[in-house]
Write an enzyme that holds these catalytic residues in place. Sequence first.
Site, PDB file in Angstrom:
ATOM      1  N   HIS A  22       2.820  -0.635  12.453  1.00  0.00           N
ATOM      2  CA  HIS A  22       3.030  -2.062  12.683  1.00  0.00           C
ATOM      3  C   HIS A  22       4.281  -2.583  11.981  1.00  0.00           C
ATOM      4  O   HIS A  22       4.784  -3.652  12.323  1.00  0.00           O
ATOM      5  CB  HIS A  22       1.791  -2.871  12.248  1.00  0.00           C
ATOM      6  N   ASP A  59      -2.182   3.667  12.834  1.00  0.00           N
ATOM      7  CA  ASP A  59      -1.144   2.793  12.277  1.00  0.00           C
ATOM      8  C   ASP A  59      -0.169   3.555  11.385  1.00  0.00           C
ATOM      9  O   ASP A  59       0.239   3.073  10.335  1.00  0.00           O
ATOM     10  CB  ASP A  59      -1.765   1.630  11.500  1.00  0.00           C
ATOM     11  N   SER A 119       2.963  -2.849   3.142  1.00  0.00           N
ATOM     12  CA  SER A 119       2.579  -1.985   4.255  1.00  0.00           C
ATOM     13  C   SER A 119       3.450  -0.738   4.322  1.00  0.00           C
ATOM     14  O   SER A 119       4.675  -0.820   4.374  1.00  0.00           O
ATOM     15  CB  SER A 119       2.709  -2.746   5.578  1.00  0.00           C
TER      16      SER A 119
END
Length: 491
Positions: free
Chosen positions: A134, A164, A238
């Site tokens: 993402h 992901d 992230s």
Amino acid sequence: MKPVETHARGNRAADRAMLAVTTVLLLAFYLIMAPAESQALARHEAPTMPGSFSELAESVSDAVVNIRTETITNEGDGRRMHPFFNSPFGGQNDPFNEFFERFFNGPNGQQRKHRSLGSGFIVDEKGYIVTNNHVVKDADQIVVKLKNGDEYDAEIVGTDPKTDLALLKIDADEDLPGLTLGDSDNLKVGDWVVAIGSPFGLEQTVTAGIVSAKGRVIGAGPYDDFIQTDASINPGNSGGPLLNMKGQVVGINTAIVASGQGIGFAIPANMAENIIGQLKAKGKVTRGWLGVGIQPVNKEIAEYYDLKEGRGALVTEVFPGDPADKAGIKPQDVILEVEGKKVEDSHDLSAMIADIPVGEKVTIKALRKGKEKTFHVKIAKRDDTEIAEQQTPGTTQDEALGLRVADITDEVARKLNLNNTEGVYVSNIAQGSKAARAGIRRGDVIREINHQRIKDVNDYKEILSRIDEGDPMQIVIRRMNGMFLVVKLTR
């Protein structure tokens, strides 16, 4: 008077002798019991907090990178970068949305630039970098910044949206320091871990905490198996590493609870290792496929099938011609083991089969009508296109929008607190899809599309068939809290 004095002196002597004997006995008892008490205390003594994380942080920081992406979109095309993973705890009410809207989204115009920040880490001296899908999804430009300030344009080697994960590559002038993947299965709840990344763009931020849970399923995808930690993780973390005290990567930081504090989630290194290897070798991920529909074994099912333990995966459907069907597995079988490894639940089975190489033969043990049976199954390739076509009656999946809907039965209506069965409900939604980016969630009930009422799946498919690709759509949905919303997106 003499006898009395002699008697008193005798009593005093006896008292001194008794005191000496008592002292010796107490000393002997202490010498015998002290080691046992010390061992008991040692067994119950809580682990002490490390005096400092500085040495660990310094040893790995050169391999942690900042990732900056830029995406150019045309207004209204529905394409938009999400600065942080869209967990089931976020959505339209995510408190971080306003922050990123204000600082990253430019003024309205025909074209807009969307910028996103993330983290990553080097796993190979030749410049291979692991991050989240993402973070780089739909990006037109990806820039990787090293700790020393050097910046490089990065290319995507491969991505795996289902977990992901993404693998990037930069061309540096020299070999780069890399991190080693550790064994995440050896992690225990309560172990110390360290997260390094760029929360809110603040590069090389180090936070520490403990593993607060393992095996978390948060609705992010079919292979959820997250490590939960209270080490501070925020937007921008992230893709960054979660490290054990040896400096090994035991997880890839991925998600947070938007409305909570001190709860973050990381992809286990053992899951990531196989995926990273496939992305590096082939640029894509191939997963094993058994060809069954499954569900967890709850207390009632365990009692009905006379299972001593409430574990395993109940087969609800067997797809014709697929591996399970060819091997003789049938609906209502309870799968207990794969290659001698116990199956804890349906989620566990999905992950185990996905990791098995295509074409490999495995032994599966199952329970049928109280008797154990053994099956030899040749694993096939998971094809999501075929899976989308193998829908049960009353369901349909739209690949363009990225959601699956189903008819509302009386049972579903009760669960969703509905007064009637009109409409269709969202039974599944693909991470990062148009529908997900527009804010649609699993469990939402679609009542109208472009002012046309929907009674069931047939209505839904009929209306969609009349909407061309690129045309605008207005979808009226009812959320589980009773609120009605209008979602805008393009076909």
